[in-house]
Each structure stands twice: as C-alpha cells, then as structure tokens.
Scaffold this motif. Structure first.
Motif, PDB file in Angstrom:
ATOM      1  N   GLU A 111       2.230  -0.825  -1.914  1.00  0.00           N
ATOM      2  CA  GLU A 111       2.260  -0.662  -0.458  1.00  0.00           C
ATOM      3  C   GLU A 111       3.458   0.184  -0.020  1.00  0.00           C
ATOM      4  N   GLU A 152       2.509   3.814  -0.652  1.00  0.00           N
ATOM      5  CA  GLU A 152       1.609   4.291   0.398  1.00  0.00           C
ATOM      6  C   GLU A 152       2.377   4.599   1.680  1.00  0.00           C
ATOM      7  N   TYR A 175       2.612  11.815  -6.939  1.00  0.00           N
ATOM      8  CA  TYR A 175       1.610  10.774  -6.713  1.00  0.00           C
ATOM      9  C   TYR A 175       0.402  10.949  -7.635  1.00  0.00           C
TER      10      TYR A 175
END
Length: 292
Positions: A227, A230, A280
C-alpha cells in the motif's frame, strides 16, 4: 520436415512454448521425421490445424506432436504466467548451458540451443537476477552480444509467442559484439514496437547497470509495504508540484525511519518518471531480502 526450431516457433502461448521445450528433451520421438504429411485443405479434410503440415490423428484435429503439446500446455498455464523468456545472441554459449550444470541444472523451466551463438531460456521471473549474477561471475566481459528478456504471452491476434520470438531474432542484428547488452521488455507485445520503449530509456542496459536496478528493486520491495508502494506511485505521478509538496510531508511521516532514509538517500522525488516506472516494473522480478 519441421525442424526443432520450427516447432518452437509454432508456439502460440507461453504454456505451449514450455511444453514444446519440455518434449524436445523428454519426448523427442513425437517430433521424429517420417510422420505422414497431411492432405490438402478441403471442406472434408485437411492437415493438422496447428502445424498445418502433418496428418491429423484419427477423429482429431491435430497431429500427434501438436496434440501432445496442447494437452501438456493445458497443465502449464499457471507456470507460464510467472515465466520469462530469454533470447540470447552471443559470441559463444555459456559453458554451463552446454553442460546443463550450475544454474541451468535446477533453476530453468526450459532451454533450447539453436546453434553456437543462439539460445533460448525460460525461467521464473525472479530467477533472472541470480542468472545474470552467475553470468557475470563466470564470464565477465568475455561474453558479448545481446540478451532479450520478456514475459510470455497468450493467444492474441497480434503477437503470439512464436511471432515474438521471430521478432526478437530479427532485432538482434542491430547490436555489435563489443559488449553484453540486455534489452528488457515488461510486456511481450513491446517487441513489436521497441522504439517506443527505447526512446524513454527503458529498453537497453549493460548487465552491471541492470543488476544494480534489480538490487534497488529488491530493497524497495523489502522496505515498503504494497500500500505504501501504491501511495508513492500516485504521489510522484502528480502533475502539480505544490500538491505533491503538500502530500509528501504527510506521506513521509507515515513511513518507518528506515524507509524514509531509503527514499531520502535515493532522492526519489528528483527521479524522472520513466525511471520510477522501471523500478515498479522490476518489483515483480525480485524477491524479498531475508533479514534475521
């Protein structure tokens, strides 16, 4: 009539490619020459619907080899999803690959040697880093050429697995044998339009540079929860600098001290967006660091 490489290029999906590489080693008899050639295509009959060369099995749509590959591929879908393909064009093949030793003994899912300069490997995507490290240890600067790394694909109108392999073989001629280059594609269809990724600086690397990127991705994945990853991506993607500045302090305050130190040392806020995108993309190619 069909060579072993012809069978490799007949693969439409990653699962079919895995099955083909497996059977070329364990069941080469199903590819043996001497199979009956299929009849011309007609309304009532025709050759195998997959290879379009050999005769179909009785009351089947495929020849023996294609039927075996498709049956096996049906059980390899999950493995194919996490697999990557490496197409190598080098000045000489790695010694361990010839002998099936070291990394190639237990850590690959399939391999194929076309000739003394070309090879194909399939492995779990997280085995890429240890494989490149082994290449660097055993061969150093002696190995030159280009390695093209890309994930598998499914059945598509454009870009079936065999088509992607042919495109990789076509593009290898652009590189001189002066050093070992690595071209990284995060999706297989990118081989159809490589200039798009190349212009963004996301395509071609030297091995040492790419290993450093994988190392950074491993640290990043270990220290930041999903999280948090993100949230960071959303934050650095903001177009308004004032809005980014406003949320950056709040975001950093919610992180652990170790994570804050990492982001500050890396100066992530100053990174180009394409470099962040590459980081990423590489997260799925590395595991977690084991800490005691």
């Amino acid at each position: 009539m069909l060579s072993s490489f012809d069978w490799v290029r007949r693969s439409r999906t990653g699962a079919e490619l895995l099955a083909t590489l497996e059977y070329l080693k364990t069941r080469p008899d199903i590819f043996a020459a001497g199979q009956d050639i299929g009849p011309p295509q007609s309304a009532l009959d025709g050759p195998c619907q997959r290879c379009r060369v050999y005769a179909r099995l009785p009351k089947q749509n495929y020849c023996q080899a294609c039927q075996s590959i498709l049956t096996r591929a049906g059980r390899l879908g999950k493995r194919s999803y996490s697999a990557i393909v490496v197409w190598g064009f080098v000045n000489r093949l790695p010694r361990q690959l010839w002998a099936g030793e070291g990394f190639y003994e237990n850590h690959t899912w399939g391999d194929y040697v076309l000739d003394e300069h070309h090879f194909l490997l399939m492995m779990h995507r997280r085995e890429l880093k240890p494989w490149l490290q082994e290449l660097a240890i055993y061969h150093g600067s002696d190995l030159t050429g280009v390695l093209q790394v890309f994930p598998t694909s499914g059945v598509k109108f454009e870009g079936a697995m065999g088509d992607i392999l042919c495109r990789a073989a076509h593009q290898e001629t652009r590189f001189a044998m002066d050093r070992l280059h690595l071209r990284f594609f995060s999706a297989s269809h990118q081989l159809l339009h490589p200039h798009t990724r190349d212009h963004k600086g996301l395509l071609t690397f030297e091995i040492s540079d790419f290993l450093s990127l994988l190392e950074a991705a491993a640290v990043f994945r270990t220290l930041m929860r999903p999280e948090e990853q993100e949230s960071l991506y959303e934050l650095v993607s903001l177009e308004d600098p004032r809005e980014e500045q406003f949320y950056w302090g709040r975001f950093m305050g919610a992180l652990s001290q170790e994570t804050r130190d990492m982001l500050s040392a890396w100066r992530v806020r100053q990174w180009p967006k394409n470099r962040i995108k590459l980081l990423y993309e590489l997260i799925d190619y590395v595991g977690f660091y084991q800490t005691n």
